[in-house]
Design a protein around this motif. Structure first.
Motif, short mmCIF file in Angstrom:
data_model
loop_
_atom_site.label_atom_id
_atom_site.label_comp_id
_atom_site.label_asym_id
_atom_site.label_seq_id
_atom_site.Cartn_x
_atom_site.Cartn_y
_atom_site.Cartn_z
N GLU A 83 2.03 1.73 -3.49
CA GLU A 83 0.99 2.19 -4.43
C GLU A 83 0.52 3.60 -4.13
OE1 GLU A 83 -1.79 -1.05 -4.25
OE2 GLU A 83 -0.75 -2.13 -5.89
N ASP A 84 0.46 3.96 -2.85
CA ASP A 84 -0.09 5.26 -2.48
C ASP A 84 0.95 6.38 -2.54
OD1 ASP A 84 -2.40 3.91 -2.05
OD2 ASP A 84 -2.43 4.13 0.13
N PHE A 85 2.21 6.06 -2.28
CA PHE A 85 3.22 7.13 -2.16
C PHE A 85 4.38 6.99 -3.14
CE2 PHE A 85 1.13 6.82 1.99
CZ PHE A 85 0.65 8.12 2.11
N GLN A 102 0.82 -1.21 0.00
CA GLN A 102 0.00 0.00 0.00
C GLN A 102 0.87 1.27 0.00
OE1 GLN A 102 -3.05 0.03 2.99
NE2 GLN A 102 -4.03 1.85 2.11
N ALA A 103 1.93 1.24 0.77
CA ALA A 103 2.85 2.40 0.79
C ALA A 103 3.46 2.62 -0.59
CB ALA A 103 3.93 2.19 1.84
N PRO A 135 3.22 7.07 -7.15
CA PRO A 135 2.78 8.40 -7.60
C PRO A 135 3.91 9.43 -7.59
CG PRO A 135 1.21 7.50 -6.00
CD PRO A 135 2.37 6.55 -6.05
#
Ligand SMILES: [Zn+2]
Length: 314
Positions: free
Chosen positions: A229-231, A226-227, A234
């Motif tokens: 994909e989210d940070f 998740q880290a 991007p």
């Protein structure tokens, strides 16, 4: 099969640490042995070790520090600067070979002889500061490589993704005032070396080009993906790096004795796939992974193999 380059040489096992030290020559033997059994092994482009021109090391480390490393290590000291950085009389030259091998890998990738590269070198590098050694590291292999591709090939934007379980203090400090090299790290926090809080974001023109993602102990695959994909992804897409370096430590593996993070080997495959998507869009596919930590031999070898599997099957 995507052309993938591999750097390993027995000389990297001549850096001997004290008895019981986790950063030991057997780490590389475990990796090389497992890779040799893979069907793709004979297809890997082999990269050679090399003693580099010292001017490249001086882009990151003080000349005085380099001279002191040679003098103290070859003089027979059993550790260098910090008690955890255990050395033998060969360690200075082996550390030079580690840097030089990584620079050869940079040439290999920049000249298009392979898309992806993995450097199985030691001693590791990301804790090494401009003026002192720490955390098993003498010269900062990745930081020197990042400057090298800028200097030699005119690369303007370099991304360094550090997934070692420890924060890469030396790498961050090398570039935190510089907008051309974006350092991103996921690490167990609070933990050794104490740096890497999410408030450390760079300064001056480098503000916003340091990204720290501290992870709570007990975090696992889900939190890490998740880290990413989210940070991480991007931020990379916005930065548009022309090459991606991975400070590839595998001590966030669930079986690693030095951490309380619980990643499976396959998660390193997934990280690699995510970074390959970015590299395809902006970096002409260029990714160079350089070994940092990882202290459970089986977990280490298995995880490295997963990264190279992701590379070759592209
Ligand atoms: Zn580590």
């Amino acid at each position: 099969m995507a052309k993938t380059a591999y750097l390993f040489d027995p000389v990297y096992m001549e850096h001997r640490t004290e008895w019981g030290h986790p950063e030991r020559p057997e780490r590389l033997a475990a990796i090389d042995e497992l890779l040799r059994k893979q069907p793709y092994f004979t297809e890997l482009v082999r990269v050679e070790k090399m003693i580099p021109d010292i001017k490249y090391i001086e882009m990151i480390h003080d000349p005085d520090y380099i001279a002191r490393a040679k003098r103290e290590i070859e003089g027979g000291d059993s550790y260098f600067d910090s008690m955890d950085t255990s050395v033998c009389a060969r360690s200075y030259e082996v550390a030079l070979y580690a840097v030089g091998g990584c620079l050869n890998m940079c040439d290999c990738i920049m000249k298009g002889r392979a898309r992806y590269g993995f450097c199985a070198v030691r001693p590791p590098g990301h804790h090494a500061e401009r003026n002192y050694a720490a955390g098993f590291c003498i010269f900062n292999n990745v930081a020197i490589s990042a400057r090298y591709v800028q200097e030699k090939y005119g690369i303007e934007r370099v991304a360094i993704v550090d997934w070692d379980v420890h924060h890469g203090n030396g790498t961050q400090h090398s570039f935190e005032g510089d907008e051309s090299i974006y350092y991103m790290s996921l690490h167990q926090y609070p933990y050794y070396p104490g740096t890497g809080s999410d408030s450390e974001k760079g300064f001056g023109s480098g503000k916003g080009y340091t990204l720290n993602l501290p992870m709570r102990m007990g975090s696992g695959d889900e939190e890490y993906i998740q880290a990413f994909e989210d940070f991480i992804i991007p931020e990379l897409e916005q930065f548009e790096p022309q090459i991606i370096f991975i400070s590839a430590g595998f001590d966030a593996h669930a079986n690693d004795p030095l951490s309380a993070i619980d990643l499976g080997s396959d998660t390193f495959y997934k990280f690699t796939k995510l970074l390959q998507d970015v590299a395809r869009s902006y970096a002409d596919n260029r990714i160079i992974a350089v070994l940092e930590g990882g202290y459970d031999l089986e977990a280490l070898a298995d995880s490295v193999e997963r990264v190279i599997q992701a590379f070759v099957e592209e």
